[in-house]
Design an enzyme around this catalytic site. Structure first.
Site, PDB file in Angstrom:
ATOM      1  N   HIS A 187      -2.055   2.044  -1.858  1.00  0.00           N
ATOM      2  CA  HIS A 187      -3.277   1.591  -2.510  1.00  0.00           C
ATOM      3  C   HIS A 187      -3.168   1.765  -4.032  1.00  0.00           C
ATOM      4  O   HIS A 187      -3.354   0.816  -4.801  1.00  0.00           O
ATOM      5  CB  HIS A 187      -4.466   2.397  -1.959  1.00  0.00           C
ATOM      6  CG  HIS A 187      -5.784   2.009  -2.548  1.00  0.00           C
ATOM      7  ND1 HIS A 187      -6.648   1.151  -1.922  1.00  0.00           N
ATOM      8  CD2 HIS A 187      -6.388   2.367  -3.708  1.00  0.00           C
ATOM      9  CE1 HIS A 187      -7.731   0.986  -2.676  1.00  0.00           C
ATOM     10  NE2 HIS A 187      -7.588   1.718  -3.769  1.00  0.00           N
ATOM     11  N   GLU A 188      -2.826   2.987  -4.457  1.00  0.00           N
ATOM     12  CA  GLU A 188      -2.740   3.246  -5.899  1.00  0.00           C
ATOM     13  C   GLU A 188      -1.582   2.473  -6.526  1.00  0.00           C
ATOM     14  O   GLU A 188      -1.669   2.029  -7.672  1.00  0.00           O
ATOM     15  CB  GLU A 188      -2.595   4.752  -6.173  1.00  0.00           C
ATOM     16  CG  GLU A 188      -3.741   5.616  -5.650  1.00  0.00           C
ATOM     17  CD  GLU A 188      -5.127   5.187  -6.119  1.00  0.00           C
ATOM     18  OE1 GLU A 188      -5.233   4.568  -7.189  1.00  0.00           O
ATOM     19  OE2 GLU A 188      -6.108   5.450  -5.388  1.00  0.00           O
ATOM     20  N   HIS A 222      -2.788  -0.859  -7.532  1.00  0.00           N
ATOM     21  CA  HIS A 222      -3.382  -0.805  -8.876  1.00  0.00           C
ATOM     22  C   HIS A 222      -2.285  -0.717  -9.940  1.00  0.00           C
ATOM     23  O   HIS A 222      -2.339  -1.389 -10.972  1.00  0.00           O
ATOM     24  CB  HIS A 222      -4.286   0.431  -8.998  1.00  0.00           C
ATOM     25  CG  HIS A 222      -5.579   0.345  -8.237  1.00  0.00           C
ATOM     26  ND1 HIS A 222      -6.483  -0.669  -8.430  1.00  0.00           N
ATOM     27  CD2 HIS A 222      -6.132   1.164  -7.297  1.00  0.00           C
ATOM     28  CE1 HIS A 222      -7.550  -0.472  -7.643  1.00  0.00           C
ATOM     29  NE2 HIS A 222      -7.347   0.631  -6.940  1.00  0.00           N
ATOM     30  N   GLU A 232      -9.252  -4.068  -7.446  1.00  0.00           N
ATOM     31  CA  GLU A 232      -9.310  -3.601  -6.065  1.00  0.00           C
ATOM     32  C   GLU A 232      -8.625  -4.603  -5.124  1.00  0.00           C
ATOM     33  O   GLU A 232      -8.116  -4.203  -4.071  1.00  0.00           O
ATOM     34  CB  GLU A 232     -10.766  -3.363  -5.667  1.00  0.00           C
ATOM     35  CG  GLU A 232     -10.951  -2.483  -4.463  1.00  0.00           C
ATOM     36  CD  GLU A 232     -10.583  -1.011  -4.692  1.00  0.00           C
ATOM     37  OE1 GLU A 232     -10.350  -0.596  -5.844  1.00  0.00           O
ATOM     38  OE2 GLU A 232     -10.495  -0.280  -3.690  1.00  0.00           O
TER      39      GLU A 232
END
Lengths: 493, 493
Positions: free
Chosen positions: B263-264, B267, B293
């Site tokens: 997830h990170e 980003h 997101e």
């Protein structure tokens, strides 16, 4: 009550310290965790913050507040002492034109790269033109700052306020035959020492466990500091309660990182003991490199290489590294205090270390005075090295190219390493005269010693001269007899 | 050629970014490594840098340069777009009086502490007065910024330029029955899934090894970024080539840190793909939270929870965690995609996640409009929760007190989480229409997908509106059908 000019000056100085401590944080991150490609932008951030700090600390507002504060009746002795040091800082800073500062940082940037290549190829000629420029810059700085006897005085003053080159030289000349004799005897005695008793594999995490326990036992506050890993160990202060130590690990020798941590923790304990409310002010900073180094050497050598320390810590070390379980305390102590002639200063033992410093100080002084031409440095180094150590470096990488300092413009501070050794022995010897401290030391309990150092040294901050700190703490200026006595006793053991 | 006003404005904006990126570095250090006692001084450093950055970005020099640059003929489309966004930033910033900004930061400081205690004791009354103040500040900000229909518009605009509350609300209203149905079916189907197949002990270092390999395989550049450990995972940008991810570890569940890192890293890949030379300018920053997101969700859910990904990575995972060697791919996929109704948003699975967002968006909107009194929030929350999930939170800690965001003044951005989900599905689905990308995805080769995202999204920077990015990349504005289709397919598997 309206703020006095002194109050306003203090606020401005503390604003400068917000910028410089932030820059220190960026620098710490660069050495510890920053990814490689971030370098260019990080350099811009740091140069920006440095520029802002420099502009504030040398600007008209600063000068006017300083002058006005000097015209006020000083609030107290601390304020008077701070003003005196701030005036010194200001005068030294404004004497260097911005152009010279930029020129120096550019020469250093190239000098560091050239030095790295020169050392790697062991080819002094690659570094010589850069060293020539760096020496020229150093002389110009000395001329701008002014000096009593010789340009080296002005450089030494940067690191050791009040020290005089001729006095240091005279001290080192007196010390030289004594140190050479101690070294020779220690090396001869060490010939029979078996260094293999410490052989084995020491996983980094286990070294970290031991190092942290030891640092905490000395009194290092891990809520106001930490230990990370870098290529070259250092201690840096990011704030009044934020002292970062670093070390490096050798998986075949746990003592390398352990003594490194004790050394840096010595610096760190000093920084943690400075008056926190005065952070950024002279009264809240360390006194000098020679006093700073006394703290690192005291904890590393006087505490860390002592029998009493290992009577307590060898059993714990064996718990962590069980393959050491058959090692006897005497053999262990001999192994960690083994003396050898070696070419590289940072690998030198206590018995031979100062000889490296005497050598470098003498060479540096002659370079700066112009008596020794840059091109002749390798020959002069090797000649002097042979006279001290009885052997000639096989190449310049093991000789005059070994240290990074000259390439960073760091001329003038090597002497502080030996001054630190002398101060360490004198402080430790004096503290040990207290029965309470001595009894505790014999049980490897360091709280009383630390309390003594806190009172006598740390809490004094940076306004007294190094010599005044020594007189305050020990009753006498720095005297080499303590260090010589310590070395004789240690290597007679 | 003399510098234009635009050039000078760009230089000033980049100076602001030196300060704000430095502040980000201090903040990162605070979350990762800073010792506890350093907090007070660190707060002073950060507040000083923030103050300097704010003063530069809202000062007279900035305004005059902006006006002058606006009067020049724009150099090109990028310059025109940057000017437009800089004008927007400036107008929004100067509309808030310094007094309000300080008041908000003080309320937040107390609010965070009060929230932590309230959640710990599950006592909403401890937090209610703070929330009341935070809502009042949010309304005042909205009034100062101005809005078309309702105050919430002005808050939402902070995070998702061009988004309108009524449109988001209408979209969510349409989505609600569909999402509720998908969730219900997924939860029913998951009843037979055995989550125990993943039971075991997962040492942190081994999790770190797997996470780093996976992040690198997605294309995350570890020479321009790194992964550290924090209590709450995040991604922060410290410079154009310095993207720091963080995660946390659960030694009984490696998928928690792995999906967190994916997830990170999503980003982080976005940040690493932004135009580096424009760092600090609108054209060099991310477009919106809803687009940001979309990148994290795309890599975490569309890539990371897919069969093709685990066909490649399960064998490697088993090498690292040998106790998983008997786990079958189908059972593994079912376990990591198991749907359950749960009280806590951050622990929710893909099938139920958006319901949490719909709930919070509706509550937030009613609080900000004044329709829902702060004291009535717990009851409203629980009522709405029951209608969506068929169960009532056992206490407010599992209900309206679960998230930190309100206590930090973060009203207005929860909707972007679901917008991110919708965008992720639409971007991934569109990319997958390329045969080259689809073929590579089937082999868990992510270079073609990343190249597509770089071109269509990352390199576009922050001047287009989120909707424009979506049209540029997919030909259409955000459309929920992709996300619904994706959920149906995943949970029909």
């Amino acid at each position: 009550m309206p703020a006095t000019a002194y109050d306003q000056l203090v606020a401005l100085v503390q604003e400068v310290s917000l910028l410089s401590s932030t820059e220190a944080t960026l620098s710490w991150d660069q050495e510890t965790y920053m990814p490689a490609k971030a370098l260019a932008f990080r350099a811009r951030q740091m140069s920006y913050l440095n520029g802002k700090a420099h502009a504030l600390a040398t600007g008209t507002v600063f000068r006017k507040l300083l002058e006005k504060a000097e015209s006020e009746k000083p609030r107290n002795a601390k304020a008077a002492a701070n003003l005196k040091e701030l005036r010194r800082d200001y005068d030294r800073a404004v004497k260097l034109p911005q152009k010279l500062v930029i020129e120096e940082s550019e020469i250093c940037a190239h000098g560091k790269a050239a030095w790295a290549e020169a050392r790697q190829k062991s080819d002094f000629s690659l570094f010589a033109p850069h060293l020539q420029k760096l020496v020229s810059i150093a002389r110009r700085k000395a001329d701008l700052w002014g000096y009593a006897n010789e340009p080296y005085d002005a450089l030494l003053e940067t690191y050791e306020r009040g020290a005089r080159t001729d006095e240091v030289a005279a001290l080192f000349t007196r010390l030289k035959p004594e140190l050479a004799k101690i070294a020779r005897q220690a090396v001869e005695q060490s010939a029979s020492v078996n260094p293999k008793v410490l052989r084995g594999k020491y996983p980094i995490e286990k070294q970290q466990l031991l190092n942290a326990e030891v640092a905490a036992s000395l009194g290092f506050d891990f809520e106001a500091g930490r230990i990370d890993t870098t290529a070259h160990p250092f201690c840096t202060t990011l704030g009044p309660a934020d002292i970062r130590l670093t070390t490096r690990y050798d998986e075949s020798d746990f003592t390398s990182s352990l003594f490194g941590v004790m050394h840096e923790a010595g610096h760190g304990l000093y920084e943690q003991g400075l008056p926190q409310d005065d952070f950024g002010l002279p009264s809240g900073r360390a006194c000098s490199l020679g006093i700073h180094e006394s703290q690192s050497r005291l904890w590393e050598n006087h505490v860390g290489r002592s029998r009493a320390f290992w009577e307590k810590w060898l059993p714990r070390t064996i718990e962590i590294f069980p393959h050491l379980k058959k090692v006897k305390l005497d053999d262990f102590l001999q192994a960690i205090n083994r003396a050898q002639y070696s070419f590289i200063r940072v690998e030198a033992d206590q018995a031979t270390y100062d000889l490296h410093i005497l050598l470098r100080f003498a060479i540096e002084r002659r370079i700066v005075s112009g008596e020794l031409a840059v091109k002749d440095v390798p020959a002069a180094w090797n000649e002097e090295f042979e006279s001290l150590f009885g052997m000639v470096p096989p190449d310049d990488a093991h000789g005059c190219l070994q240290d990074i300092h000259w390439s960073m413009g760091g001329l003038g501070y090597f002497a502080t390493y030996t001054l630190g050794n002398l101060n360490a022995a004198q402080l430790f010897g004096t503290a040990r005269k207290s029965k309470k401290i001595a009894t505790a030391l014999d049980k490897a309990d360091y709280a009383p010693l630390l309390a003594w150092l806190r009172e006598k040294v740390h809490s004094q901050g940076g306004t007294p001269l190094p010599g005044e700190i020594m007189v305050h703490a020990t009753g006498k200026p720095t005297d080499a007899k303590w260090h010589l006595k310590h070395l004789r006793e240690r290597f007679a053991e």
